[in-house]
Design an enzyme around this catalytic site. Structure first.
Site, short mmCIF file in Angstrom:
data_model
loop_
_atom_site.label_atom_id
_atom_site.label_comp_id
_atom_site.label_asym_id
_atom_site.label_seq_id
_atom_site.Cartn_x
_atom_site.Cartn_y
_atom_site.Cartn_z
N HIS A 1 0.87 -1.17 0.00
CA HIS A 1 0.00 0.00 0.00
C HIS A 1 0.91 1.23 0.00
O HIS A 1 2.01 1.20 0.56
CB HIS A 1 -0.87 0.06 1.26
N ASP B 1 2.22 2.16 3.37
CA ASP B 1 3.14 1.21 4.00
C ASP B 1 4.59 1.65 3.83
O ASP B 1 5.40 1.48 4.73
CB ASP B 1 3.06 -0.18 3.35
N GLU C 1 -8.96 -13.38 -1.76
CA GLU C 1 -8.30 -13.74 -0.51
C GLU C 1 -9.03 -14.88 0.16
O GLU C 1 -10.26 -14.85 0.30
CB GLU C 1 -8.23 -12.54 0.43
#
Length: 442
Positions: A101, A104, A268
């Site tokens: 991200h 991050d 996911e």
């Protein structure tokens, strides 16, 4: 140069007889499975957020994770040392890809311009490290859920200024992803949903989300980003209900707004669990609808009702996941990103290596079993037999859209005698067959 994991040597393949914890038992990157190497099949990626920024906090406890770079006070200096540590980690594990991200990798500033300048500075360092360590970017994304401005959502916020800010943030994140040669760009709408319909204009929020994604696809084309655009479904958490609940909801949303050609799904495993599905279901549904783009490889705990993001160690899950991926002719340009975090109690750097090794070996094992299943064709042969009536006579006409209710009624009256003879589904036999493939794979 500082070595952040001096006690860890490069992790090597030693075979399934090895009892050395920090070694691969099943993952041999160059080993051919079919006509491709394991590394080409699996395309493993490390998640920058869980592995290098997570501190081990939870709603009931403070940080426990011990990472040497977290002792650095200056935010930009910390970001640079974290980056160097991350690429050392990838090199020692032999991972080819990473994901991030925007927030991050670089700290925010006091303005969007300052924030973007910080991001550009860290991205320049990333370019050097990627070349030095021979690592590629699987995908980038923007964090549109953590900052207080996104309390009511980003693209679905009731505040148009928040929508505009989110657009500016995604614009920059997409440009950074292109600059780093990313193969994909992901949209995870962590707060694109609602807590209660009492204060929600459901239609406007969904329309605005579609407008946002349309603008994003247009911008990708404008800047020449040729990577795959992905949306990651999740049913809830942090919201009560998210608009990309699961792959089926996502497919319906994309078709409603004419976006099915621009986007695929980043699936996911733990999100499938939260949606009341298993991972196999979500992958199969995506494959059948030409939406299978990439995978966030983790697992949930069936005894806990939230997104635990554990490293994948269930070989039944990895086997069936790889079976669908092989039937999809692979994931490229997507891959298997370990969107997983070590447990709060596993706070040493060594634990981070051990967790990734366990996940890597689980998928490598699953790949080998799935390849044998696919090559032998035992499951597909059974399905072909089970649905054989749709390849002849009235069944064939149904599938070719060459009949109607009047004709089918006449067919029943003239040809069908009760009771209709059904064949067994043989579920337990097939589950036993799957067991036999798993237990006989070296």
């Amino acid at each position: 140069m500082t070595e952040y994991f001096p006690e860890i040597k490069k992790v090597e393949y030693e075979g399934n007889k090895s009892r050395k914890t920090l070694s691969f038992k099943h993952y041999n990157p160059e080993e051919k499975v079919g006509n491709k190497s394991m590394s080409d099949h699996l395309r493993f990626s490390v998640a920058y957020w869980h592995s290098f920024t997570d501190r081990g906090t939870d709603p009931f406890g403070a940080a426990t994770i011990q990472r040497p770079w977290d002792e650095i006070e200056n935010p930009m200096s910390k970001a640079k040392e974290r980056a160097r540590a991350a690429f050392e980690f990838m090199e020692k594990l032999g991972l080819d890809y990473f994901c991030f991200h925007d927030r991050d990798i670089a700290p925010p500033g006091d303005s969007l311009k300052e924030t973007n300048d910080n991001l550009d500075e860290i991205v320049s360092l990333f370019q050097e490290l990627m070349e030095d360590k021979d690592v590629e970017l699987l995908w980038g994304t923007a964090n549109l859920f953590e900052h207080p401005r996104y309390a009511h959502g980003a693209a679905t916020s009731p505040n148009s200024e928040v929508f505009a800010y989110a657009a500016a943030q995604v614009k920059k994140a997409m440009e950074v992803t292109k600059r780093l040669g990313g193969s994909n760009y992901v949209f995870w709408g962590g707060r694109e949903g609602y807590q209660t319909l009492l204060n929600t204009d459901l239609g406007l929020e969904q329309d605005n989300l579609a407008r946002f994604l349309t603008m994003a696809a247009d911008h990708a084309e404008r800047i020449g980003f040729e990577g795959q655009l992905l949306i990651e479904p999740k049913p809830m958490e942090p919201t009560k209900h998210q608009y990309d609940f699961d792959v089926e909801h996502l497919a319906a949303f994309l078709r409603r707004y004419g976006l099915e050609r621009q986007f695929k799904a980043n699936i996911e495993a733990n999100h499938a669990t939260l949606a009341g599905h298993d991972f196999h279901h979500e992958l199969a549904y995506a494959r059948e609808n030409d939406l299978l783009g990439s995978v966030d490889a983790n697992q949930g705990d069936p005894m806990l009702g939230w997104d635990t993001d554990q490293f994948p160690t269930n070989i039944y899950g990895t086997t069936l996941a790889m079976y669908e991926i092989l039937r999809n002719n692979g994931l490229a340009p997507g891959g298997l990103n370990f969107d997983a975090k070590v447990r709060r109690e596993s706070f040493k750097p060594r634990d981070l290596f051990a967790a990734h090794i366990a996940g890597i070996d689980s998928f490598a094992f699953g790949l080998k079993v799935a390849h044998r299943l696919k090559e032998d064709g035992v499951l597909e042969e059974f399905k072909q037999d089970r649905y054989s009536s749709f390849r002849e006579e009235v069944g064939k006409k149904i599938c070719q859209n060459e009949t109607n209710f009047d004709e089918l009624e006449s067919y029943v009256i003239e040809h069908i005698k009760e009771p209709i003879v059904l064949n067994s589904g043989r579920q337990e036999e097939l589950e036993g067959l799957l067991n036999s493939y798993i237990t006989t794979t070296n």
